[in-house]
Design a protein around this motif. Structure first.
Motif, PDB file in Angstrom:
ATOM      1  N   GLU A 256      23.991  34.966  51.518  1.00 37.13           N
ATOM      2  CA  GLU A 256      24.239  33.399  52.279  1.00 37.13           C
ATOM      3  C   GLU A 256      25.561  32.671  51.313  1.00 37.13           C
ATOM      4  OE1 GLU A 256      22.441  31.609  54.135  1.00 37.13           O
ATOM      5  OE2 GLU A 256      21.400  33.134  54.858  1.00 37.13           O
ATOM      6  N   LEU A 257      25.507  32.893  50.532  1.00 36.79           N
ATOM      7  CA  LEU A 257      26.592  32.445  49.294  1.00 36.79           C
ATOM      8  C   LEU A 257      28.000  32.910  50.029  1.00 36.79           C
ATOM      9  CD1 LEU A 257      27.880  31.181  47.339  1.00 36.79           C
ATOM     10  CD2 LEU A 257      27.954  32.909  46.221  1.00 36.79           C
ATOM     11  N   ALA A 258      28.261  34.244  50.690  1.00 38.62           N
ATOM     12  CA  ALA A 258      29.438  34.408  51.100  1.00 38.62           C
ATOM     13  C   ALA A 258      29.255  33.978  52.836  1.00 38.62           C
ATOM     14  CB  ALA A 258      29.058  36.321  51.192  1.00 38.62           C
ATOM     15  N   LEU A 259      28.296  33.616  53.661  1.00 36.69           N
ATOM     16  CA  LEU A 259      28.273  32.798  54.613  1.00 36.69           C
ATOM     17  C   LEU A 259      28.581  31.633  54.873  1.00 36.69           C
ATOM     18  CD1 LEU A 259      28.327  33.012  57.511  1.00 36.69           C
ATOM     19  CD2 LEU A 259      25.566  32.713  57.485  1.00 36.69           C
ATOM     20  N   SER A 260      28.509  31.069  54.092  1.00 37.93           N
ATOM     21  CA  SER A 260      28.459  29.556  53.441  1.00 37.93           C
ATOM     22  C   SER A 260      30.447  29.556  53.242  1.00 37.93           C
ATOM     23  CB  SER A 260      27.298  28.903  52.693  1.00 37.93           C
ATOM     24  OG  SER A 260      28.657  27.579  51.914  1.00 37.93           O
ATOM     25  N   ALA A 261      30.664  30.064  51.798  1.00 37.20           N
ATOM     26  CA  ALA A 261      31.903  30.205  52.058  1.00 37.20           C
ATOM     27  C   ALA A 261      32.688  30.533  52.921  1.00 37.20           C
ATOM     28  CB  ALA A 261      32.289  30.998  50.593  1.00 37.20           C
ATOM     29  N   PHE A 262      32.486  31.002  54.121  1.00 37.50           N
ATOM     30  CA  PHE A 262      33.497  32.542  54.998  1.00 37.50           C
ATOM     31  C   PHE A 262      33.056  30.987  55.971  1.00 37.50           C
ATOM     32  CE2 PHE A 262      33.048  34.150  59.266  1.00 37.50           C
ATOM     33  CZ  PHE A 262      34.187  34.386  59.529  1.00 37.50           C
ATOM     34  N   LEU A 263      32.182  30.339  56.198  1.00 40.01           N
ATOM     35  CA  LEU A 263      32.678  29.216  57.232  1.00 40.01           C
ATOM     36  C   LEU A 263      32.993  27.755  56.454  1.00 40.01           C
ATOM     37  CD1 LEU A 263      28.671  29.417  58.268  1.00 40.01           C
ATOM     38  CD2 LEU A 263      30.139  29.776  59.342  1.00 40.01           C
TER      39      LEU A 263
END
Length: 211
Positions: free
Chosen positions: A190-197
Motif C-alpha cells: 500500500e505504501l508503494a502503491l500510494s507513492a507510485f500514484l
C-alpha cells in the motif's frame, strides 16, 4: 444405473485438477501425464478436451484472473482505476503464486488479459494521459504488482535472533518480521502503491500543463 468405469471429464474439472497440481508442485509439476493420473484417466482422454498444455494454461490463467477489477476506469478517475486494478491483480497472483510466470508474461492472445489491457490503456488515455505514458504506466503497475506478489520481504529473514545479534545491530528486530509478514507485506504494498500514484499525479499535472 451402473457407475461408469472411466471418470467423466469436463474442461472445468480438468482446469481445476491442473491448478491443484500447479499450486502443489509448481509449473514444472504439470504435465498431461501427471494430470491424467490426478484425474484417474488415460492421458489420451485429455486431448479430446484440451489440445495442448499451453492451451490449458491459457484457460487456467484466464479463469484465475477473471476477478481482476478494471471497473475503476469507468468513471474517468485514473487513480482509482489503477488502485483497484493493482490491488485485485496482486490478490489474484498471490492466491496462486506458482502461476505468476504464466499470468505475468503478457496478454499474448488471452482474451481476458487483452480485454483488461484494452480497458486500462483506454481508461488512461481517456483521462488525459498520452498513449506513450499510458503504456508505461501499465508496465510500471505490472512491475509493482508482480514483485509484490512473487516475494515476501518479511518472510525472507530468519526467525533466530542469534543470526542478527551483535553482528547486525540495525537488524536487531529482524527475527520478528516473519511473525508479522502478512501485515508488513500488505502495508508495504500500500505504501508503494500510494507513492507510485502520488508520483504519477505530479507527472500528470506536468503533462497536462505543458501539453
Amino acid at each position: 444405473m451402473a457407475r461408469p468405469k472411466t471418470p467423466i471429464l469436463s474442461r472445468p474439472a480438468i482446469r481445476q485438477a491442473a491448478l491443484t497440481l500447479i499450486d502443489r508442485d509448481g509449473l514444472e509439476g504439470l504435465s498431461m501425464r501427471k494430470l491424467a493420473q490426478e484425474l484417474d484417466v488415460q492421458a489420451a482422454s485429455l486431448y479430446s478436451h484440451v489440445r495442448t498444455k499451453e492451451e490449458l494454461l491459457t484457460e487456467i490463467a484466464d479463469e484465475v484472473t477473471t476477478r481482476i477489477d478494471v471497473s475503476g476506469f469507468d468513471d474517468g478517475d485514473w487513480r482509482e482505476g489503477l488502485a483497484r486494478w493493482a490491488r485485485s491483480y496482486r490478490d489474484a497472483l498471490a492466491e496462486h503464486p506458482n502461476l505468476v510466470p504464466v499470468i505475468a508474461s503478457g496478454p499474448g492472445r488471452r482474451e481476458e488479459a487483452l480485454r483488461r489491457a484494452d480497458i486500462v490503456h483506454g481508461g488512461l488515455v481517456n483521462a488525459g494521459w498520452p498513449p506513450k505514458y499510458a503504456t508505461m504506466i501499465g508496465a510500471s503497475t505490472k512491475y509493482l504488482v508482480v514483485g509484490a506478489a512473487t516475494n515476501s520481504f518479511a518472510r525472507g529473514f530468519d526467525d533466530d535472533v542469534r543470526v542478527y545479534r551483535d553482528r547486525y545491530p540495525n537488524l536487531s528486530q529482524a527475527h520478528r518480521l516473519a511473525e508479522h509478514a502478512t501485515e508488513i507485506d500488505d502495508a508495504s504494498f500500500e505504501l508503494a502503491l500510494s507513492a507510485f500514484l502520488d508520483g504519477l499525479t505530479r507527472v500528470y499535472d506536468d503533462v497536462r500543463a505543458h501539453g
